[in-house]
Design a protein around this motif. Sequence first.
Motif, PDB file in Angstrom:
ATOM      1  N   ALA A 379       0.844  -1.201   0.000  1.00  0.00           N
ATOM      2  CA  ALA A 379       0.000   0.000   0.000  1.00  0.00           C
ATOM      3  C   ALA A 379       0.875   1.245   0.000  1.00  0.00           C
ATOM      4  N   LYS A 383       1.521   4.178  -2.897  1.00  0.00           N
ATOM      5  CA  LYS A 383       1.359   5.593  -2.551  1.00  0.00           C
ATOM      6  C   LYS A 383       2.542   6.435  -3.001  1.00  0.00           C
ATOM      7  N   SER A 400      -3.321   1.160  -3.897  1.00  0.00           N
ATOM      8  CA  SER A 400      -3.074   1.351  -2.467  1.00  0.00           C
ATOM      9  C   SER A 400      -4.297   0.953  -1.654  1.00  0.00           C
TER      10      SER A 400
END
Length: 503
Positions: A379, A383, A400
């Motif tokens: 995740a 990002k 994400s």
Amino acid sequence: MALCDIGFVGLGVMGKSLALNLADNGYQVAAFDLDQDKVDAALAQDKLENNNVARVQGCESFQALLASVKAPRTLVLSVPAGAPVDSVCRALIEAGIEPDDTVVDTGNSLWTDTVRREKQYAGLFMFFSTAVSGGEAGARFGPSLMPSGDLRAWERIKPMWQAIAAKVDPDTGKPIERAEPGNPVKEGEPCAEYIGPNGAGHYVKMVHNGIEYADMQLICEAYHVMREGMAMSPQAIAAVFRQWNQGVLDSYLMEISAEVLEQMDEVTGQPLVDVILDRAGQKGTGMWTAMSGLELGSPVPTIAQSVFARSMSGLKSERVAASQLLAAPQVVPMSDAERSELIQQLHDALYCSKICAYAQGFQLMHTAAKANGWTLDFAAIAKIWRAGCIIRAVFLQSISDAYHRNEDLANLLVDEFFAGEIASNQTNWRAAIARATVMGIPCGGFSSALAYYDSYRLGTLPANLLQGQRDYFGAHTFERTDAPAGEKYHVQWGTSERRQLKM
């Protein structure tokens, strides 16, 4: 002058840009390059951009560089990958670098070289790595940074790295872009987060570049169908790309593709893309990604196909000769309605293929993490790719989110959102590939992505026959569907009875 906060070795395009980015963010920088002209150019640009006030201090030797930086020192290498990195490390050792100093490699190094260097230089200094994405503009005004190595080194450089990194609006997930010297972006979420032990950052950047190869190839295939199969002008294709860039395909690569297609050639007055030679280069990271997929048994066919497409482009003279000999299919004219339909089909094909390319890259990182004992936060990786890097796209927010829903997600394809997206768009995806194939336009990226999807969604593949073949000619054995996993069997193929034996 007062001692500097950080030192730089290598003031080429990327090194100079990173150094000036740090200066914009309030850090004093000491800089050295074997080419004095590059040092002079960096100092001149620094003064020009800061009302004749110097923030970057030039150094004439490695010894002078070490003497100019606060202890414990942080020294950044921005030199070509490979032997030059070790050459600089040896020079710093001879110049008197100390065990508590940190050397940060920001080049496109092969991740295994990074692992080797951390061990090789242990006790002499802390070897750290930070993979950098975003090119010259990203380095200057906000790159995506993928640091890895000793956590002590990360805590030391974290404030600097998060200051110079690209920033993302936390509400929209879109980049906050401001390309102004002396006016850095300070708000938003920084695209710089610790990746893991040394080597992990460069591995993640390698996969990023592999996905980049695939993304570029997929866009090129959509362009190719429109240019050759539909006889659309580059400007018309650019308009389509700009429209696509307002939705799920919103990305940096889509944006710049439209700009390239709109550019006119100053010499001929023709669209520039029509006079650019169709022979593409590569620096190896896409190939490294494909090779890692093969080594780990993690399929990355769309990434591999994008590398092969560049290799095929290199056979320019052979292709020109073959074009005079090899037959093409007969082209059937399309109506305006059919053209509009195909453009929508290409949009959906690009979207679905892109999902598969990212799925392949993230699955490869997942496999590599298990093999190397890394704990990767997928995740967070998605990002930090939302801004500053070449594959930055609104699409990454959805990735994400998928890993926030399930951090142990085996593959993006089985996330509820992405499964639904492909279910809604796969009919057009398949139609676009079929129409391109009938027109004789190669679409290996689209096709390999679809084959990956279809293979992953099937509970049974023809590998059962393949295992029978292997057992026949090489006695490689096989497992049975009605026996416990791991039990091996072999047929005595060369005998009249062909008895089946449990091995």
